[in-house]
Design a protein around this motif. Structure first.
Motif, mmCIF file in Angstrom:
data_model
loop_
_atom_site.group_PDB
_atom_site.id
_atom_site.type_symbol
_atom_site.label_atom_id
_atom_site.label_comp_id
_atom_site.label_asym_id
_atom_site.label_seq_id
_atom_site.Cartn_x
_atom_site.Cartn_y
_atom_site.Cartn_z
ATOM 1 N N MET A 272 2.127 -0.508 13.283
ATOM 2 C CA MET A 272 1.916 0.948 12.282
ATOM 3 C C MET A 272 2.791 0.864 10.563
ATOM 4 O O MET A 272 2.156 1.457 9.887
ATOM 5 C CB MET A 272 2.230 2.180 13.241
ATOM 6 C CG MET A 272 2.062 3.433 12.499
ATOM 7 S SD MET A 272 2.753 4.776 13.243
ATOM 8 C CE MET A 272 4.364 4.161 12.242
ATOM 9 N N ASP A 273 3.827 0.365 11.146
ATOM 10 C CA ASP A 273 4.696 -0.025 9.668
ATOM 11 C C ASP A 273 3.795 -0.907 8.508
ATOM 12 O O ASP A 273 3.969 -0.854 7.925
ATOM 13 C CB ASP A 273 5.538 -0.120 10.181
ATOM 14 C CG ASP A 273 6.553 0.476 11.059
ATOM 15 O OD1 ASP A 273 6.505 1.758 10.883
ATOM 16 O OD2 ASP A 273 7.506 -0.327 11.668
ATOM 17 N N LEU A 276 0.534 0.864 6.982
ATOM 18 C CA LEU A 276 1.505 1.877 6.551
ATOM 19 C C LEU A 276 1.285 1.581 5.276
ATOM 20 O O LEU A 276 2.081 1.904 3.622
ATOM 21 C CB LEU A 276 2.206 3.179 6.887
ATOM 22 C CG LEU A 276 2.375 3.797 8.071
ATOM 23 C CD1 LEU A 276 3.485 4.482 8.879
ATOM 24 C CD2 LEU A 276 0.800 5.255 7.703
ATOM 25 N N SER A 280 0.224 2.508 1.442
ATOM 26 C CA SER A 280 1.154 2.581 0.280
ATOM 27 C C SER A 280 1.140 0.982 -1.100
ATOM 28 O O SER A 280 0.931 1.899 -1.984
ATOM 29 C CB SER A 280 2.502 2.439 0.378
ATOM 30 O OG SER A 280 3.310 3.013 -0.933
ATOM 31 N N TYR A 295 -4.920 4.137 5.658
ATOM 32 C CA TYR A 295 -3.647 5.031 6.955
ATOM 33 C C TYR A 295 -4.994 6.040 8.038
ATOM 34 O O TYR A 295 -3.799 5.789 9.305
ATOM 35 C CB TYR A 295 -3.508 6.416 6.271
ATOM 36 C CG TYR A 295 -2.891 6.319 4.817
ATOM 37 C CD1 TYR A 295 -1.665 6.142 5.307
ATOM 38 C CD2 TYR A 295 -3.220 6.457 3.830
ATOM 39 C CE1 TYR A 295 -0.510 6.156 4.674
ATOM 40 C CE2 TYR A 295 -2.584 6.444 2.439
ATOM 41 C CZ TYR A 295 -1.098 6.020 2.536
ATOM 42 O OH TYR A 295 0.322 6.175 2.157
ATOM 43 N N ALA A 298 -3.591 3.309 10.462
ATOM 44 C CA ALA A 298 -2.296 3.508 11.275
ATOM 45 C C ALA A 298 -2.117 4.763 11.775
ATOM 46 O O ALA A 298 -1.592 4.836 13.396
ATOM 47 C CB ALA A 298 -1.546 3.770 9.952
ATOM 48 N N ASP A 333 5.387 9.833 11.900
ATOM 49 C CA ASP A 333 5.735 9.547 10.647
ATOM 50 C C ASP A 333 4.031 9.333 10.188
ATOM 51 O O ASP A 333 3.769 9.327 9.054
ATOM 52 C CB ASP A 333 6.164 8.163 11.154
ATOM 53 C CG ASP A 333 7.460 8.570 11.237
ATOM 54 O OD1 ASP A 333 8.330 9.598 11.381
ATOM 55 O OD2 ASP A 333 8.012 7.496 12.005
ATOM 56 N N ALA A 334 3.163 9.176 10.541
ATOM 57 C CA ALA A 334 1.732 8.230 10.284
ATOM 58 C C ALA A 334 1.256 9.644 10.143
ATOM 59 O O ALA A 334 0.520 9.191 8.565
ATOM 60 C CB ALA A 334 0.800 7.709 11.383
ATOM 61 N N ALA A 337 3.023 10.201 6.498
ATOM 62 C CA ALA A 337 2.735 9.396 4.921
ATOM 63 C C ALA A 337 0.955 9.623 4.797
ATOM 64 O O ALA A 337 1.010 9.622 3.993
ATOM 65 C CB ALA A 337 2.445 8.092 5.937
ATOM 66 N N LEU A 338 0.304 10.091 5.466
ATOM 67 C CA LEU A 338 -1.328 10.625 4.800
ATOM 68 C C LEU A 338 -0.901 11.872 4.298
ATOM 69 O O LEU A 338 -2.054 12.106 2.900
ATOM 70 C CB LEU A 338 -2.143 11.071 6.398
ATOM 71 C CG LEU A 338 -3.441 11.126 6.547
ATOM 72 C CD1 LEU A 338 -4.136 10.791 5.440
ATOM 73 C CD2 LEU A 338 -4.478 11.476 7.628
ATOM 74 N N HIS A 341 -0.617 10.813 0.891
ATOM 75 C CA HIS A 341 -1.633 10.879 0.487
ATOM 76 C C HIS A 341 -2.090 11.360 -0.023
ATOM 77 O O HIS A 341 -2.692 11.251 -1.142
ATOM 78 C CB HIS A 341 -1.929 9.516 1.113
ATOM 79 C CG HIS A 341 -3.476 8.564 0.807
ATOM 80 N ND1 HIS A 341 -3.819 7.895 -0.371
ATOM 81 C CD2 HIS A 341 -4.857 9.494 1.005
ATOM 82 C CE1 HIS A 341 -4.938 8.137 -0.497
ATOM 83 N NE2 HIS A 341 -5.143 8.829 0.204
#
Length: 569
Positions: A272-273, A276, A280, A295, A298, A333-334, A337-338, A341
């Motif tokens: 997953m990291d 992501l 990015s 994304y 992830a 965390d996912a 980040a989504l 975005h």
């Protein structure tokens, strides 16, 4: 005959008995002494003319020269031995320090561990002041470590292809491997090497390699048809390369990211990291279609171990449901980040509900457990002295025994605890929400959210305290949030204060006919009193908070003395 002998003895006896010699003249004496010396031979006398020969290298001089040469070789050998041992000692201490700061798996070979330590140390080096990070060297070391780990004859015994002959991905190369037979430290080190190589590939994405000189240059300095206006080379550097002699300096970042995503044996958190980080990078390259797919990948990796009926978010809007079970750290965390975005591409209607639902979920997490304090016996009292038996024993143990490889990090499949790290994450969420609301024309509300993020981050930093601690990740997150929050807050307040001043300057004076005369209430001795507006006062508050927070952001740990640093428990 007998008479003659007797007469001779009687005649010579008085002369033999007299001990004092008869007085002689000085010149006669010196003449007698000179006549008694050894004869003056040519090869023993000092030459008086150039034609006479004499000996330069005598036996004594030979011995002296041999002894001097012996001393020269002796002290030269001593000097270089001291220099060599000093270099070896310095290098050994440096490698021991690097091993403790950047641990490597113990089952790796010596060269693999050495190169991996140097590669990990590269981005954090501070011994070369004023020199930029050499990503070329870092990338080469990281790639060499990966090659050694994938080589079955060196470090890759037990590494298998996913299929017979492997899988080839167009534009990327070979896919990952099956490393399930390897130990967890080996897999974690392999993952770190791949991610470090991907980071180096991002930094070298716009660099080219001059094949004639084997030197790396920025692509903007290449002389050729594709770059009609090349940037000048810094003074003292090598000349600019020609386009016909250049090729790509390093592999593309997706080569290493896809290697992680397609390798069997990495955990869901590691994949997953990597997804992501790759997403990015695609955002940076302005490829939103490919980024959104990463994304989504992830997010699927974050929730792959969650039953479908217990997924805590709506799969259409990605908003966390209120009645759903507590989400795991990976899902939080996912989703964050989504949402970032979505906000970056101005999809505020989708990003803001996601962030608000994440903030509610984080605030409803269980509080951290109470810390267990160390208890001492009644006869024992804690001592601050470094010379206690326990500290000395621990110091000897740390110096003699090799450092243990750190345990694996949490998998992220459980809901997190609301500790200092999570509160810093809450501050970052407040910062994201404040930026989005401010951009959506609700400026006062956005500034209020930003102010709350700064307060929360600064509070957590004060609670964590100065100096090293176990919550270094939390302190790093809070520092970044506090720095970004103060910067955003200052920009927001400055813009509102500027608009406020412009509005006051454009409005007519109040309390007069047609604004022809100034307001007498604000007149004093012919000068107009200036009143500070609301946002101008807010701007001053931001400056004071920035000055006060700078002490926390720039805190420097006091250096330990040599003995206290060695014997500290």
């Amino acid at each position: 005959m007998q008479h003659r002998i007797l007469f001779r003895r009687l005649f010579l006896l008085p002369a033999l008995k007299s001990k004092t010699p008869a007085p002689t003249r000085l010149l006669i004496r010196h003449a007698q002494l000179n006549s008694q010396t050894r004869p003056q031979l040519p090869f023993l006398s000092t030459p008086l003319a150039k034609n006479h020969q004499f000996r330069y290298l005598t036996t004594e001089r030979k011995r002296w020269l041999v002894y001097e040469v012996y001393l020269a070789f002796k002290y030269t050998a001593y000097f270089w031995a001291i220099v060599g041992f000093s270099v070896i000692a310095y290098w050994s201490v440096q490698q021991e320090w690097l091993e403790r700061k950047y641990p490597t798996p113990h089952e790796w070979g010596f060269l693999t561990r050495l190169r991996f330590r140097i590669a990990k140390w590269g981005p954090d080096r501070t011994d070369w002041v004023g020199v930029e990070t050499d990503w070329v060297v870092i990338g080469e070391y990281a790639k060499n470590v990966i090659e050694r780990l994938e080589d079955r004859k060196i470090e890759g015994a037990g590494v298998e292809d996913l299929m017979e002959g492997g899988i080839w991905i167009d534009g990327i190369g070979n896919s990952g491997y099956d490393i399930t037979a390897k130990s967890e430290p080996w897999r974690r080190g392999y993952y770190e090497a791949l991610m470090l190589a991907a980071k180096a590939a991002e930094q070298l994405d716009d660099h080219v390699l001059d094949t004639t000189r084997r030197l790396v240059f920025p692509a903007s300095t290449v002389i050729g048809p594709s770059n009609p206006n090349p940037k000048p080379i810094p003074a003292g550097a090598e000349t600019a390369p020609r386009e016909e002699n250049c090729e790509r300096a390093f592999e593309e970042p997706e080569t290493f990211y896809m290697r992680v995503l397609t390798t069997r044996g990495f955990s869901s958190r590691q994949k997953m990291d990597a997804a992501l980080a790759y997403a990015s990078w695609l955002d940076f390259k302005q490829v939103p279609e490919a980024a959104i797919r990463m994304y989504d990948w992830a997010l699927s990796l974050a929730s792959e171990n969650t039953p479908p009926t217990e997924v805590p978010y709506d799969k259409g809007s990605y908003v966390l449901r209120d009645n759903a079970p507590a989400p795991s750290k990976n899902i939080l965390d996912a989703l964050t980040a989504l949402a970032v975005h979505k906000a970056r591409y101005e999809d505020i209607s989708t990003a803001l509900p996601i962030l608000l639902s994440i903030l509610r979920a984080r605030r409803s997490l269980p509080e951290t457990q109470s810390k267990s304090f160390t208890t001492y016996n009644k006869t024992e009292t804690p001592s601050d002295s470094p010379w206690t038996a326990r500290n000395i024993f621990n110091a000897i143990k740390r110096l003699a025994a090799p450092p243990a490889y750190p345990p694996p990090p949490p998998s992220g499949e459980l809901p997190p605890i609301r500790d200092a790290q999570e509160r810093c994450e809450e501050a970052a969420l407040n910062l994201y929400i404040g930026e989005i609301i401010y951009a959506s024309k609700a400026r006062e509300d956005g500034l209020a959210w930003t102010r709350e993020a700064v307060d929360l981050a600064e509070e957590q930093l004060h609670k964590l305290g100065p100096g090293p601690s176990a919550n270094e990740d939390a302190k790093k997150t809070c520092r970044e949030c506090l720095s970004s929050g103060l910067e955003n807050w200052a920009k927001m307040a400055a813009r509102l204060a500027r608009e406020e001043r412009e509005k006051e300057a454009a409005s007519p004076a109040s309390g007069t006919w047609f604004g022809l005369w100034g307001d007498s209430k604000h007149q004093k001795h012919g000068e107009k009193e200036e009143t500070i507006g609301r946002w101008a006062a807010e701007e001053n508050v931001v400056k004071e908070r920035t000055r006060r927070a700078q002490e926390v952001l720039d805190e420097l740990e006091a250096p330990n003395t040599p003995f206290s640093s060695v014997f500290s428990a």
